[in-house]
Write a protein that holds these residues in place. Sequence first.
Motif, PDB file in Angstrom:
ATOM      1  N   GLY A 180      36.561 -52.921   0.651  1.00  0.00           N
ATOM      2  CA  GLY A 180      36.097 -52.114   0.930  1.00  0.00           C
ATOM      3  C   GLY A 180      36.644 -51.243   1.471  1.00  0.00           C
ATOM      4  N   GLN A 181      37.096 -51.618   2.232  1.00  0.00           N
ATOM      5  CA  GLN A 181      38.067 -50.406   3.213  1.00  0.00           C
ATOM      6  C   GLN A 181      38.471 -49.436   2.141  1.00  0.00           C
ATOM      7  OE1 GLN A 181      39.885 -52.928   6.281  1.00  0.00           O
ATOM      8  NE2 GLN A 181      40.345 -51.319   6.897  1.00  0.00           N
ATOM      9  N   TRP A 182      39.254 -49.427   0.681  1.00  0.00           N
ATOM     10  CA  TRP A 182      39.685 -48.658  -0.359  1.00  0.00           C
ATOM     11  C   TRP A 182      38.242 -48.289  -1.155  1.00  0.00           C
ATOM     12  CZ3 TRP A 182      44.208 -47.696  -2.568  1.00  0.00           C
ATOM     13  CH2 TRP A 182      45.394 -48.506  -1.713  1.00  0.00           C
ATOM     14  N   ALA A 183      37.352 -48.470  -0.871  1.00  0.00           N
ATOM     15  CA  ALA A 183      36.493 -47.968  -1.427  1.00  0.00           C
ATOM     16  C   ALA A 183      36.044 -47.077  -0.402  1.00  0.00           C
ATOM     17  CB  ALA A 183      34.793 -49.067  -2.299  1.00  0.00           C
ATOM     18  N   THR A 184      35.675 -47.334   0.270  1.00  0.00           N
ATOM     19  CA  THR A 184      35.101 -46.169   1.473  1.00  0.00           C
ATOM     20  C   THR A 184      36.063 -45.105   2.044  1.00  0.00           C
ATOM     21  OG1 THR A 184      35.768 -47.086   3.275  1.00  0.00           O
ATOM     22  CG2 THR A 184      33.584 -47.843   2.606  1.00  0.00           C
ATOM     23  N   ALA A 185      37.410 -45.477   2.370  1.00  0.00           N
ATOM     24  CA  ALA A 185      38.295 -44.026   2.541  1.00  0.00           C
ATOM     25  C   ALA A 185      38.791 -43.747   1.362  1.00  0.00           C
ATOM     26  CB  ALA A 185      39.291 -45.237   1.736  1.00  0.00           C
ATOM     27  N   ALA A 186      37.886 -44.064  -0.258  1.00  0.00           N
ATOM     28  CA  ALA A 186      38.063 -43.068  -1.424  1.00  0.00           C
ATOM     29  C   ALA A 186      36.923 -42.153  -1.653  1.00  0.00           C
ATOM     30  CB  ALA A 186      38.019 -43.771  -2.958  1.00  0.00           C
TER      31      ALA A 186
END
Length: 336
Positions: A180-186
């Motif tokens: 989720g962190q990767w997705a929201t950072a993207a």
Amino acid sequence: MDAGLVVAVVLAIAFAVTNGFLDAANSIAALVATRAATPGQAIVLASVFNLLGPLLLGAAVANTIGGIVSVTPSVTDQVIGAGLAGAVAWNFIAWSRGLPSSSGQALVGGLVGAALAQGGVDAVNWGGWHSGHPVGVFGTLISLAISPPLGALGALVVIRLLRRVARRATRRWRAPTRGGQWATAAALAFSHGANDAQKSVGVIAALLLASGKISTRAAPTWVVVVCAAALTIGTALGGWRIIRTVGRRIYRIQPLEGLACTASSAAVIFGASLVGAPTSTSQVVASSVVGVGGGRWRWHHVHWEVVRRIGVAWLITLPSTALLAAAVFELWGWLT
């Protein structure tokens, strides 16, 4: 090609680089600070989505920024160039001190200061908010003012919801949280590119239109690509000072908190980009970090001295860049 035009375009690209120092770094600050990604991985992520944002989401923010000054074509490069010089100088000052200052606010202050020096109040499009879209100086300042509180409120709500859902979470939650962190950072990098890269795109388009190089305010694709690339270069070269401030000095965030922070920030900036509202990624993300601290009822863990310094920078950015730009305007003819 006129030397003044070339200098002004170069300054617009330099502004995008300093914007990367300050704002683009914030799109990956939580990802790096919580060790969900290495700095190299985070830079690659920011690079891809900073580029996709302005290419796919349109030019609403560019149109807003490009309409701030109302001057004759013969002095456009001088006014915009001086405004950019003031903004770039201020961004370097803020970066050197590790402050998440607002590049957008610096640009508005610079453009207004140079325009006032050239033609008084009539040289500025003061604008407001019309038909759901910001127009001119007041519309831009309203956008910059309301976006940080929205980021803080959103993060406060999201972290409380996440903590309720994950109350009985086990270690199996670590992988979904990191994903989720990767997705929201993207999503945040995408939104940031659509908003902040378009600021440089907007001023370059205004310069090219005034010089007769293009016939409409729509910027050529090469302008969008160059400005997005400049953002990424700025992040790689100087963004780590800001990452330390946002990810560790305001409030030391954990993975779940990083997820709440980036999700809230991405939602606010994405929505603003759709309506053409310029925002400050640095201040939205910094406010979201404060909101996360409040959402966990840990106000006393928030380093309020750092927050105070950010607030002071917010208050003095506009007049400081306006004065710097006015001074550069008087020297522009000699410099070019």
